[in-house]
Design an enzyme around this catalytic site. Sequence first.
Site, PDB file in Angstrom:
ATOM      1  N   GLN A  44      -2.357  83.037  28.811  1.00 13.22           N
ATOM      2  CA  GLN A  44      -3.662  83.033  27.862  1.00 13.22           C
ATOM      3  C   GLN A  44      -4.760  83.535  29.080  1.00 13.22           C
ATOM      4  OE1 GLN A  44      -3.137  78.834  26.520  1.00 13.22           O
ATOM      5  NE2 GLN A  44      -4.268  79.575  24.957  1.00 13.22           N
ATOM      6  N   ARG A 102      -6.081  72.845  36.595  1.00 12.49           N
ATOM      7  CA  ARG A 102      -4.831  72.785  35.875  1.00 12.49           C
ATOM      8  C   ARG A 102      -4.558  74.136  35.397  1.00 12.49           C
ATOM      9  NH1 ARG A 102      -2.935  71.594  30.191  1.00 12.49           N
ATOM     10  NH2 ARG A 102      -0.816  72.559  30.583  1.00 12.49           N
ATOM     11  N   HIS A 147       4.171  76.886  30.212  1.00 14.55           N
ATOM     12  CA  HIS A 147       3.507  76.760  29.081  1.00 14.55           C
ATOM     13  C   HIS A 147       3.612  77.883  27.935  1.00 14.55           C
ATOM     14  CE1 HIS A 147      -1.119  75.371  28.216  1.00 14.55           C
ATOM     15  NE2 HIS A 147      -0.425  76.056  27.276  1.00 14.55           N
ATOM     16  N   ASN A 192       4.571  71.992  29.092  1.00 12.93           N
ATOM     17  CA  ASN A 192       3.398  71.934  28.311  1.00 12.93           C
ATOM     18  C   ASN A 192       3.605  71.763  26.753  1.00 12.93           C
ATOM     19  OD1 ASN A 192       0.153  71.776  27.925  1.00 12.93           O
ATOM     20  ND2 ASN A 192       0.869  73.432  26.504  1.00 12.93           N
ATOM     21  N   GLU A 193       3.545  70.594  26.174  1.00 10.62           N
ATOM     22  CA  GLU A 193       3.396  70.513  24.830  1.00 10.62           C
ATOM     23  C   GLU A 193       4.781  70.861  24.085  1.00 10.62           C
ATOM     24  OE1 GLU A 193       0.074  72.036  22.489  1.00 10.62           O
ATOM     25  OE2 GLU A 193      -1.196  70.411  23.609  1.00 10.62           O
ATOM     26  N   ASN A 333      -2.352  65.929  25.999  1.00 11.66           N
ATOM     27  CA  ASN A 333      -3.349  66.986  25.295  1.00 11.66           C
ATOM     28  C   ASN A 333      -3.758  66.400  23.988  1.00 11.66           C
ATOM     29  OD1 ASN A 333      -2.513  68.507  27.329  1.00 11.66           O
ATOM     30  ND2 ASN A 333      -1.851  70.201  26.187  1.00 11.66           N
ATOM     31  N   TYR A 335      -6.865  66.465  21.281  1.00 10.31           N
ATOM     32  CA  TYR A 335      -7.902  67.154  20.499  1.00 10.31           C
ATOM     33  C   TYR A 335      -8.384  66.510  19.352  1.00 10.31           C
ATOM     34  CZ  TYR A 335      -6.671  71.323  23.402  1.00 10.31           C
ATOM     35  OH  TYR A 335      -6.564  72.170  24.368  1.00 10.31           O
ATOM     36  N   GLU A 406      -5.456  68.250  28.781  1.00  8.63           N
ATOM     37  CA  GLU A 406      -6.436  68.987  27.637  1.00  8.63           C
ATOM     38  C   GLU A 406      -7.194  68.424  26.760  1.00  8.63           C
ATOM     39  OE1 GLU A 406      -4.204  72.222  25.788  1.00  8.63           O
ATOM     40  OE2 GLU A 406      -2.909  72.580  27.415  1.00  8.63           O
ATOM     41  N   TRP A 453     -10.186  71.855  28.097  1.00  8.08           N
ATOM     42  CA  TRP A 453      -9.760  73.196  27.819  1.00  8.08           C
ATOM     43  C   TRP A 453     -10.738  73.787  27.036  1.00  8.08           C
ATOM     44  CZ3 TRP A 453      -5.041  75.442  28.564  1.00  8.08           C
ATOM     45  CH2 TRP A 453      -4.990  76.765  28.025  1.00  8.08           C
ATOM     46  N   GLU A 460      -6.192  82.623  22.465  1.00  7.74           N
ATOM     47  CA  GLU A 460      -5.737  81.604  21.815  1.00  7.74           C
ATOM     48  C   GLU A 460      -4.410  81.746  20.795  1.00  7.74           C
ATOM     49  OE1 GLU A 460      -6.432  78.444  22.109  1.00  7.74           O
ATOM     50  OE2 GLU A 460      -5.127  78.186  20.333  1.00  7.74           O
ATOM     51  N   TRP A 461      -3.375  82.103  21.349  1.00  6.91           N
ATOM     52  CA  TRP A 461      -2.036  82.343  20.678  1.00  6.91           C
ATOM     53  C   TRP A 461      -2.281  83.042  19.282  1.00  6.91           C
ATOM     54  CZ3 TRP A 461       0.788  81.830  24.562  1.00  6.91           C
ATOM     55  CH2 TRP A 461       0.394  80.708  25.585  1.00  6.91           C
ATOM     56  N   PHE A 469     -12.501  78.543  23.441  1.00  3.42           N
ATOM     57  CA  PHE A 469     -12.483  77.238  23.845  1.00  3.42           C
ATOM     58  C   PHE A 469     -13.208  77.242  25.268  1.00  3.42           C
ATOM     59  CE2 PHE A 469      -8.865  76.245  20.954  1.00  3.42           C
ATOM     60  CZ  PHE A 469      -9.133  74.850  20.531  1.00  3.42           C
TER      61      PHE A 469
HETATM   62  C1  BGC Z   1      -2.270  74.415  24.172  1.00  2.00           C
HETATM   63  C2  BGC Z   1      -2.979  75.544  24.594  1.00  2.00           C
HETATM   64  C3  BGC Z   1      -4.309  75.981  23.556  1.00  2.00           C
HETATM   65  C4  BGC Z   1      -4.760  74.585  23.090  1.00  2.00           C
HETATM   66  C5  BGC Z   1      -5.990  74.910  21.768  1.00  2.00           C
HETATM   67  C6  BGC Z   1      -2.720  73.424  23.336  1.00  2.00           C
HETATM   68  O1  BGC Z   1      -2.121  73.445  22.098  1.00  2.00           O
HETATM   69  O2  BGC Z   1      -1.733  73.793  25.301  1.00  2.00           O
HETATM   70  O3  BGC Z   1      -2.447  76.492  25.053  1.00  2.00           O
HETATM   71  O4  BGC Z   1      -4.890  77.038  23.782  1.00  2.00           O
HETATM   72  O5  BGC Z   1      -4.110  73.631  22.595  1.00  2.00           O
HETATM   73  O6  BGC Z   1      -5.303  75.563  20.690  1.00  2.00           O
END
Ligand code: BGC
Length: 510
Positions: A44, A102, A147, A192-193, A333, A335, A406, A453, A460-461, A469
């Site tokens: 990223q 991180r 990741h 990661n996740e 992580n 959100y 995150e 994060w 962002e993928w 972010f």
């Molecule tokens: C991921 C990050 C991503 C973030 C926001 C997480 O799922 O680890 O790489 O940018 O969320 O979508």
Amino acid sequence: MGAGTGITAVLLVLLAIVAPSARGLDRADFPPGFLFGAATSAYQVEGAYQEDGKGLNNWDVFTHTHPGNIRDGRNGDVADNHYHRYMEDVEIMHKLGVNSYRFSISWARILPSGRVGGVNPAGIDFYNRLIAALLQKGIEPFVTLHHFDLPQELETRYGSWLGAGIREEFDYYADVCFQAFGDRVKLWTTFNEPNMFIKQAYMLGRYPPNHCSPPFGNCNSGNSQREPYVAAHNILMSHAAAVKNYNKNYKVKQGGSIGIIISMKFYEPLTNTTEDILAAQRAQSFEIHWFLDPIFFGEYPKEMREMLASNLPEFTQAEKSLLQNKVDLIGINHYTAIYAKDCVSSPCNLKTYEGNALVFATGERDGVQIGKSTALLGFYDVPEGMEQILKYVTQRYGNTPIYITENGYSQHSSNNMEAMLNDIDRVNYLRGYLSSISSALRRGANVRGYFVWSLIDNFEWLFGFTVRFGLYHVDLATQKRTPKMSAEWYRDFLTGSELVDKVQDLRADS
Ligand code: BGC
């Protein structure tokens, strides 16, 4: 008054109005030694996708072959050019006052084509330079080995995580990293996740290698009922092998800790019917227990076994004994919170992230949102969810140290610089979630650190750069980093309230 001062004054007044309780949160609410940081990941931010001997990885290839799958058609070829600008980024962290950073290591930079091709010395050198720069500023490196990106060669050879051969590849890669960096890196996470990206990659077909089957989607290949669980099984065993190696050969000598990072939403039942209460439990199980139960208890959760039957692999005796190697930390992580609706008693759209658990997730109850929405669909500002998730994990997995690896707020990209910098909603989000962590700490949760994060806006993928972010805005044409209001707020929270004091002064003056 200069233009800059004018904008700052406006930002301060806004902060005074919208965030009147800024003083309510204090760094002293967190224990001494608590890590406060920011996070990024290799693909990223790094860019330099073909430099200094790096091999191509699955995201390099996917973004080039399927630009239409990325909202703005962009990719991580250059991203934030962190590979060349890491010194500036370390300086930014230093100014923020964080005591930890991180980041993830790009597997293809270290082993361009996996085990057979050998180690790329320039890759090792890059991370050595980054780690040295961090330590020189008193910033503790917190490293993730995987990741989402892995060498394309391995993607092709094993279908990424589908072939059991990938386990030895990961074990080897982890060993190279422990050996090269472990004298200075004391905090390691293997994945990661995995619970999130596995579903995106093998159930919904959105991330490489884009496998899926109906009802989840129509991909060229895949089996959404079976492959996610095979891939997860290989990840769990890859993780366990790396932990075993670390515990046996490095831990005592290097004095570090190792764990894994799981994506955790907090699922709240949509209604108080038994069906929705069970649906929320099922969603939590398919999200969290899927990975943490094998790691802590050596078995997949009962609910998953009942629903998935033989699609869920069994652990052999040898695998169970490998899982005995315990983790030192859990990375969370977190959100958002979201409502869970049962899909067993009444039919719903199952082509979704929670569809395999026969759950439909929604942000609305009786037309009222669970929290303020953010730029990413399905991500809401619900600070209480953080405390709930910490309580949940502590109750189920005991006192294992937890790091919030995150947590952050997404805004839509815009050319309106003032709007981008004036991210008061992010300030409110971060303050709310940090307050929720401090409340969980008072109730005994063993939280040891927190990472926003993200440090800087980044790739962002599937959303490319359309969603941001960062605490710092990044101008993609010039690569200029500019602090947003949230960066100033975080800095003042960490270093002693300059902005918060200014807000008080402004209030007194008015
Ligand atoms: C991921 C990050 C991503 C973030 C926001 C997480 O799922 O680890 O790489 O940018 O969320 O979508």
